[in-house]
Design a protein around this motif. Structure first.
Motif, mmCIF file in Angstrom:
data_model
loop_
_atom_site.group_PDB
_atom_site.id
_atom_site.type_symbol
_atom_site.label_atom_id
_atom_site.label_comp_id
_atom_site.label_asym_id
_atom_site.label_seq_id
_atom_site.Cartn_x
_atom_site.Cartn_y
_atom_site.Cartn_z
ATOM 1 N N SER A 110 6.711 -28.203 6.890
ATOM 2 C CA SER A 110 7.506 -27.012 6.560
ATOM 3 C C SER A 110 6.604 -25.897 6.033
ATOM 4 O O SER A 110 6.834 -24.718 6.273
ATOM 5 N N SER A 111 5.564 -26.276 5.317
ATOM 6 C CA SER A 111 4.568 -25.329 4.798
ATOM 7 C C SER A 111 3.431 -26.181 4.263
ATOM 8 O O SER A 111 3.485 -27.413 4.335
ATOM 9 N N GLU A 112 2.429 -25.519 3.682
ATOM 10 C CA GLU A 112 1.317 -26.322 3.145
ATOM 11 C C GLU A 112 1.746 -27.158 1.942
ATOM 12 O O GLU A 112 1.036 -28.067 1.526
ATOM 13 N N THR A 113 2.937 -26.866 1.394
ATOM 14 C CA THR A 113 3.399 -27.645 0.234
ATOM 15 C C THR A 113 4.415 -28.722 0.631
ATOM 16 O O THR A 113 5.109 -29.268 -0.226
ATOM 17 N N ASP A 114 4.513 -29.024 1.913
ATOM 18 C CA ASP A 114 5.464 -30.043 2.385
ATOM 19 C C ASP A 114 5.242 -31.365 1.632
ATOM 20 O O ASP A 114 4.123 -31.884 1.600
ATOM 21 N N PRO A 115 6.309 -31.913 1.019
ATOM 22 C CA PRO A 115 6.148 -33.154 0.230
ATOM 23 C C PRO A 115 5.585 -34.326 1.036
ATOM 24 O O PRO A 115 4.951 -35.212 0.474
ATOM 25 N N LYS A 116 5.788 -34.322 2.364
ATOM 26 C CA LYS A 116 5.312 -35.481 3.124
ATOM 27 C C LYS A 116 3.781 -35.546 3.199
ATOM 28 O O LYS A 116 3.214 -36.551 3.614
ATOM 29 N N LEU A 117 3.123 -34.473 2.770
ATOM 30 C CA LEU A 117 1.655 -34.494 2.749
ATOM 31 C C LEU A 117 1.125 -35.295 1.560
ATOM 32 O O LEU A 117 -0.027 -35.716 1.544
ATOM 33 N N LYS A 118 1.987 -35.488 0.572
ATOM 34 C CA LYS A 118 1.519 -36.037 -0.698
ATOM 35 C C LYS A 118 0.879 -37.420 -0.553
ATOM 36 O O LYS A 118 -0.139 -37.716 -1.173
ATOM 37 N N ARG A 119 1.482 -38.241 0.299
ATOM 38 C CA ARG A 119 0.961 -39.609 0.444
ATOM 39 C C ARG A 119 -0.429 -39.623 1.091
ATOM 40 O O ARG A 119 -1.116 -40.645 1.101
ATOM 41 N N LEU A 120 -0.834 -38.472 1.648
ATOM 42 C CA LEU A 120 -2.142 -38.405 2.313
ATOM 43 C C LEU A 120 -3.228 -37.813 1.414
ATOM 44 O O LEU A 120 -4.374 -37.659 1.830
ATOM 45 N N ASN A 121 -2.861 -37.478 0.174
ATOM 46 C CA ASN A 121 -3.860 -36.908 -0.742
ATOM 47 C C ASN A 121 -5.063 -37.838 -0.894
ATOM 48 O O ASN A 121 -4.906 -39.047 -1.066
ATOM 49 N N GLY A 122 -6.252 -37.255 -0.815
ATOM 50 C CA GLY A 122 -7.477 -38.024 -1.034
ATOM 51 C C GLY A 122 -7.817 -39.008 0.067
ATOM 52 O O GLY A 122 -8.653 -39.893 -0.114
ATOM 53 N N THR A 141 -8.609 -33.999 0.846
ATOM 54 C CA THR A 141 -9.998 -34.406 1.082
ATOM 55 C C THR A 141 -10.406 -35.504 0.108
ATOM 56 O O THR A 141 -10.158 -35.405 -1.090
ATOM 57 N N LYS A 142 -11.048 -36.548 0.625
ATOM 58 C CA LYS A 142 -11.486 -37.641 -0.255
ATOM 59 C C LYS A 142 -12.841 -37.316 -0.880
ATOM 60 O O LYS A 142 -13.569 -36.436 -0.396
ATOM 61 N N GLY A 143 -13.189 -38.019 -1.946
ATOM 62 C CA GLY A 143 -14.505 -37.858 -2.555
ATOM 63 C C GLY A 143 -15.580 -38.160 -1.519
ATOM 64 O O GLY A 143 -15.484 -39.156 -0.798
ATOM 65 N N GLY A 144 -16.570 -37.285 -1.411
ATOM 66 C CA GLY A 144 -17.598 -37.450 -0.378
ATOM 67 C C GLY A 144 -17.182 -36.862 0.957
ATOM 68 O O GLY A 144 -17.991 -36.762 1.878
ATOM 69 N N GLY A 145 -15.913 -36.471 1.065
ATOM 70 C CA GLY A 145 -15.416 -35.877 2.306
ATOM 71 C C GLY A 145 -15.685 -34.379 2.345
ATOM 72 O O GLY A 145 -16.160 -33.789 1.371
ATOM 73 N N ARG A 146 -15.376 -33.775 3.478
ATOM 74 C CA ARG A 146 -15.651 -32.345 3.642
ATOM 75 C C ARG A 146 -14.394 -31.571 4.024
ATOM 76 O O ARG A 146 -13.554 -32.061 4.779
ATOM 77 N N LEU A 147 -14.353 -30.361 3.513
ATOM 78 C CA LEU A 147 -13.274 -29.412 3.785
ATOM 79 C C LEU A 147 -13.918 -28.213 4.471
ATOM 80 O O LEU A 147 -14.895 -27.665 3.962
ATOM 81 N N ILE A 148 -13.393 -27.837 5.625
ATOM 82 C CA ILE A 148 -13.993 -26.740 6.387
ATOM 83 C C ILE A 148 -12.980 -25.609 6.486
ATOM 84 O O ILE A 148 -11.859 -25.812 6.964
ATOM 85 N N TYR A 149 -13.380 -24.434 6.019
ATOM 86 C CA TYR A 149 -12.503 -23.264 6.067
ATOM 87 C C TYR A 149 -13.007 -22.332 7.163
ATOM 88 O O TYR A 149 -14.197 -22.007 7.205
ATOM 89 N N ALA A 150 -12.113 -21.913 8.051
ATOM 90 C CA ALA A 150 -12.540 -21.065 9.166
ATOM 91 C C ALA A 150 -11.514 -19.982 9.463
ATOM 92 O O ALA A 150 -10.312 -20.175 9.255
ATOM 93 N N THR A 151 -12.014 -18.846 9.950
ATOM 94 C CA THR A 151 -11.133 -17.784 10.453
ATOM 95 C C THR A 151 -11.766 -17.186 11.706
ATOM 96 O O THR A 151 -12.952 -17.390 11.969
ATOM 97 N N CYS A 152 -10.957 -16.418 12.436
ATOM 98 C CA CYS A 152 -11.530 -15.592 13.513
ATOM 99 C C CYS A 152 -11.408 -14.131 13.081
ATOM 100 O O CYS A 152 -10.945 -13.278 13.821
ATOM 101 N N SER A 153 -11.825 -13.886 11.844
ATOM 102 C CA SER A 153 -11.808 -12.527 11.290
ATOM 103 C C SER A 153 -13.233 -12.045 11.047
ATOM 104 O O SER A 153 -14.155 -12.845 10.902
ATOM 105 N N LEU A 154 -13.378 -10.724 10.963
ATOM 106 C CA LEU A 154 -14.677 -10.115 10.662
ATOM 107 C C LEU A 154 -14.758 -9.687 9.203
ATOM 108 O O LEU A 154 -15.794 -9.215 8.745
#
Length: 333
Positions: A178-190, A240-253
């Motif tokens: 529904s959005s980035e705050t969708d409760p179903k994401l919670k079980r996937l934390n970390g 993201t888990k400890g030791g894991g990576r988060l990648i932020y990207a855009t197609c903006s200048l």
């Protein structure tokens, strides 16, 4: 000659955008960027390495080329890209229907290498859209591990479903949120080794393909996007888990959507550190050094304008709190 016209007119952009580009790049480069957006974009293909290899696909395209086009080449940076000169319609081409190729800008292909997923990992594409990058990630994972494609648009994910059938991937799970705050994401934390946030953005790096964007976007739009970008990135950080990576990207200048968001994220998330993008690419035999961040520009790299930052979550980060019992009120995701 247009040389005596005001510079924003020569660059063919609105004054507010011109001012931002000049502040970032200086007048000369801002003008070059504006003009480069009038060039025709190439048609870049990504070879699906689950089903074929670049040499074989390239040979086939060259062999059947009857129109005298001489410049069907490999892409200079992406090891799985082929560059076609014209906007050929490849939708009915056997290589496409068999799933051996997808249309994908070289910059976008490079982003999947920057994510650098390995076999057997848990990987999330948090703003998957129609899944071009998701499919590229799945191929890099050699169809192992688990790959989640999240998006708020059911329609876009449906399009991904069509592409998925052709791709031969079986490690991918698409999920509408529904959005980035969708409760179903919670079980996937970390849980994730890699989380890609290809954030909603102004798209100003894609003006060669979408020239009307520069007339539609306003400073107010950018400000609203900035809030969204920061919120989505902060939520993805929890996955993201400890030791894991988060990648932020855009197609903006624009720095406002790029470096500024990355810097704010680091300032508010001391458990993450910035990794050097050039080093990550070099580990995969891709020689492209634009510094700590990946920054691609049409006039320099012949790709769309792209930005990406790679953050690594520290191992010592405290584990996610255990979920409260079902009967307890649900906290914010």
């Amino acid at each position: 000659s247009t040389d005596n016209l005001p510079l924003p007119v020569q660059a063919d952009v609105r004054d507010w955008l011109w001012d931002k580009l000049v502040a970032q790049y200086g007048e000369a480069e801002a003008l070059t960027i504006g003009r480069s957006m009038h060039e025709q974009a190439t048609l870049d293909l990504r070879v699906n390495t689950i089903k074929g290899n670049r040499e074989e696909v390239l040979a086939k395209l060259i062999a059947e080329n009857t129109s005298g086009v001489t410049n069907i080449t490999t892409t200079p940076y992406s090891p799985i890209g082929i560059r076609m000169p014209n906007r050929l319609n490849i939708g009915r081409h056997i290589l496409f229907t068999e799933g051996k190729i997808e249309v994908q800008d070289e910059g976008s292909q490079l982003l999947s290498y920057l994510v650098a997923p390995k076999r057997g990992m848990m990987v999330a594409d948090f703003c998957a859209g129609a899944g071009g990058k998701t499919l590229a990630l799945g191929a890099l994972m050699r169809n192992t591990g688990r790959l989640y494609a999240f998006d708020v648009s059911e329609k876009r994910l449906h399009n991904l479903g069509q592409r998925l059938k052709r791709s031969g991937l079986s490690n991918l799970q698409a999920q509408v949120i529904s959005s980035e705050t969708d409760p179903k994401l919670k079980r996937l934390n970390g849980k994730f080794d890699r989380v890609l946030v290809d954030a909603p953005c102004s798209g100003l790096g894609t003006l060669r393909r979408n020239p009307d964007l520069k007339w539609r976007q306003t400073p107010q739009d950018i400000a609203e996007l900035n809030v969204k970008q920061a919120n989505i990135l902060a939520r993805a950080a929890k996955l993201t888990k400890g030791g894991g990576r988060l990648i932020y990207a855009t197609c903006s200048l624009l720095r406002d959507e790029n470096e500024t968001i990355a810097e704010q994220f680091l300032a508010t998330h001391p458990d993450f550190k910035l990794l050097n993008a050039a080093e990550i690419l070099a580990q995969q035999q891709i020689t492209l050094d634009t510094g700590d961040y990946l920054k691609l520009l049409p006039h320099l790299h012949n790709t769309d304008g792209f930005f990406a930052a790679v953050f690594e979550k520290q191992e010592s980060a405290k584990p996610e709190p255990k979920p409260a019992p079902e009967s307890a009120p649900v906290a914010e995701a």
